[in-house]
Design an enzyme around this catalytic site. Sequence first.
Site, PDB file in Angstrom:
ATOM      1  N   GLU A 116      41.324  21.911   9.785  1.00 25.27           N
ATOM      2  CA  GLU A 116      42.273  23.029   9.862  1.00 25.27           C
ATOM      3  C   GLU A 116      43.082  22.912  11.161  1.00 25.27           C
ATOM      4  O   GLU A 116      42.565  22.430  12.162  1.00 25.27           O
ATOM      5  CB  GLU A 116      41.516  24.371   9.788  1.00 25.27           C
ATOM      6  CG  GLU A 116      40.527  24.600  10.919  1.00 25.27           C
ATOM      7  CD  GLU A 116      39.671  25.838  10.696  1.00 25.27           C
ATOM      8  OE1 GLU A 116      39.126  26.025   9.602  1.00 25.27           O
ATOM      9  OE2 GLU A 116      39.554  26.613  11.657  1.00 25.27           O
ATOM     10  N   ILE A 164      24.525  35.796  10.813  1.00 25.00           N
ATOM     11  CA  ILE A 164      25.623  36.104   9.882  1.00 25.00           C
ATOM     12  C   ILE A 164      25.096  36.101   8.450  1.00 25.00           C
ATOM     13  O   ILE A 164      25.410  37.010   7.660  1.00 25.00           O
ATOM     14  CB  ILE A 164      26.803  35.135  10.089  1.00 25.00           C
ATOM     15  CG1 ILE A 164      27.383  35.326  11.506  1.00 25.00           C
ATOM     16  CG2 ILE A 164      27.886  35.375   9.029  1.00 25.00           C
ATOM     17  CD1 ILE A 164      28.438  34.314  11.915  1.00 25.00           C
ATOM     18  N   HIS A 224      41.060  31.155   8.879  1.00 29.26           N
ATOM     19  CA  HIS A 224      39.984  31.244   9.890  1.00 29.26           C
ATOM     20  C   HIS A 224      40.094  32.545  10.704  1.00 29.26           C
ATOM     21  O   HIS A 224      40.268  32.526  11.926  1.00 29.26           O
ATOM     22  CB  HIS A 224      40.026  30.016  10.828  1.00 29.26           C
ATOM     23  CG  HIS A 224      38.736  29.803  11.559  1.00 29.26           C
ATOM     24  ND1 HIS A 224      38.320  28.573  12.011  1.00 29.26           N
ATOM     25  CD2 HIS A 224      37.748  30.666  11.922  1.00 29.26           C
ATOM     26  CE1 HIS A 224      37.149  28.684  12.632  1.00 29.26           C
ATOM     27  NE2 HIS A 224      36.785  29.956  12.586  1.00 29.26           N
ATOM     28  N   ARG A 261      31.920  26.548   8.553  1.00 30.42           N
ATOM     29  CA  ARG A 261      32.819  25.498   9.019  1.00 30.42           C
ATOM     30  C   ARG A 261      33.270  24.685   7.807  1.00 30.42           C
ATOM     31  O   ARG A 261      32.486  24.422   6.882  1.00 30.42           O
ATOM     32  CB  ARG A 261      32.125  24.571  10.016  1.00 30.42           C
ATOM     33  CG  ARG A 261      31.966  25.147  11.418  1.00 30.42           C
ATOM     34  CD  ARG A 261      33.310  25.289  12.140  1.00 30.42           C
ATOM     35  NE  ARG A 261      33.173  25.800  13.496  1.00 30.42           N
ATOM     36  CZ  ARG A 261      33.321  27.080  13.858  1.00 30.42           C
ATOM     37  NH1 ARG A 261      33.601  28.010  12.947  1.00 30.42           N
ATOM     38  NH2 ARG A 261      33.210  27.439  15.115  1.00 30.42           N
TER      39      ARG A 261
HETATM   40  C1  DGY Z   1      33.345  31.063  15.907  1.00 27.30           C
HETATM   41  O1  DGY Z   1      33.121  31.901  16.787  1.00 27.30           O
HETATM   42  O2  DGY Z   1      32.653  30.052  15.782  1.00 27.30           O
HETATM   43  C2  DGY Z   1      34.539  31.304  15.053  1.00 27.30           C
HETATM   44  O3  DGY Z   1      34.524  30.486  13.944  1.00 27.30           O
HETATM   45  C3  DGY Z   1      35.802  31.100  15.846  1.00 27.30           C
HETATM   46  O4  DGY Z   1      35.859  29.788  16.280  1.00 27.30           O
END
Ligand code: DGY
Length: 334
Positions: free
Chosen positions: A282, A173, A300, A253
Amino acid sequence: MASTSPPQRPSQPHGQRPRILVTRKLPDAVEARITRDYDATLNPADSVFDADRLVRESAGHDGILVCSTEKLPAAIIEKLPPEVKIVATFSVGHDHIDLAAAKARRLAVTNTPDVLTDATADITFLLLLAAARRAYEGERTIREDRWGRWEPTGMLGVHVTGKRLAILGMGRIGRAVAQRARGFEMEIHYNNRSRLAPELEQGAIYHEDPEELLSVADFLSINCPSSKETYHFLNADRIARLPDGAVVVNTARGNIVHDESLIAALTSGKLAAAGLDVFENEPNIHPGYRDLPNCFLLPHIGSATLETRHAMGFRALDNLDAFFAGKESRDRLA
Ligand code: DGY
């Protein structure tokens, strides 16, 4: 992809399909494949599974398909009935599962990497731009009918193009965020457990020390996993290392950020803005965020596109298919 006639699973008695408990309502196409291939217990009402219910309803199932909303610390893993052999999580993050406890109990665990990379990187950029350019305040001005006239000095935000972007955690990511940032001619800096190979780095500047990374961050994007090491990483001391007027974005997170410190820095003006998609505890977020006009908040939704949620569900099912066929899954964590 699973075939239309599921293969005979060697680990199951002849003719029986593995029994899977699915803790959340999943997209229809995913549930259609689950019920085609498994003896599945679904949760059409999407009602909450607390720890007791998770343990109780796991009884009689060979595997459970969970989301990051279901917590599996050691104490719960130890209570799972012995017939449960695999936990497939519909998430890339796996901080809700104690992997060491799972290994000790010989419980397989899989996750869904890769397939949500682009959606999450897209949301990271949405937050970055929205926070920098005061999108929340602008939207509110219009909806509350307070837009008097165009002003040469009104709603001035933080310029994005050409600025320094610091990425904490240069996994899939983080790298996809960097790819998008190149389109904005940003200078990319990063910290990661280890330095990336040049073909992955693509000119990004490595900082072995994460605190040194902070000192160059016009924008800080948090993209590292949650762990004991990253818990409350962004605390008051580290925020002090960010340049004045920096913008912080978090799509990883919530517990990587110390909420009170971030709220204090957004209130004092030390930080110009923040964009947050994830929060500690959350959905019960720190109430201080709600009053901050310079904080752009999302619930989220980093992976929330239909395409991505399909891909996550199919990936979780590929992992279950491989496990019950006695094959190695590429996403096996424990
Ligand atoms: C993940 O895939 O970790 C997303 O944050 C959804 O929980």
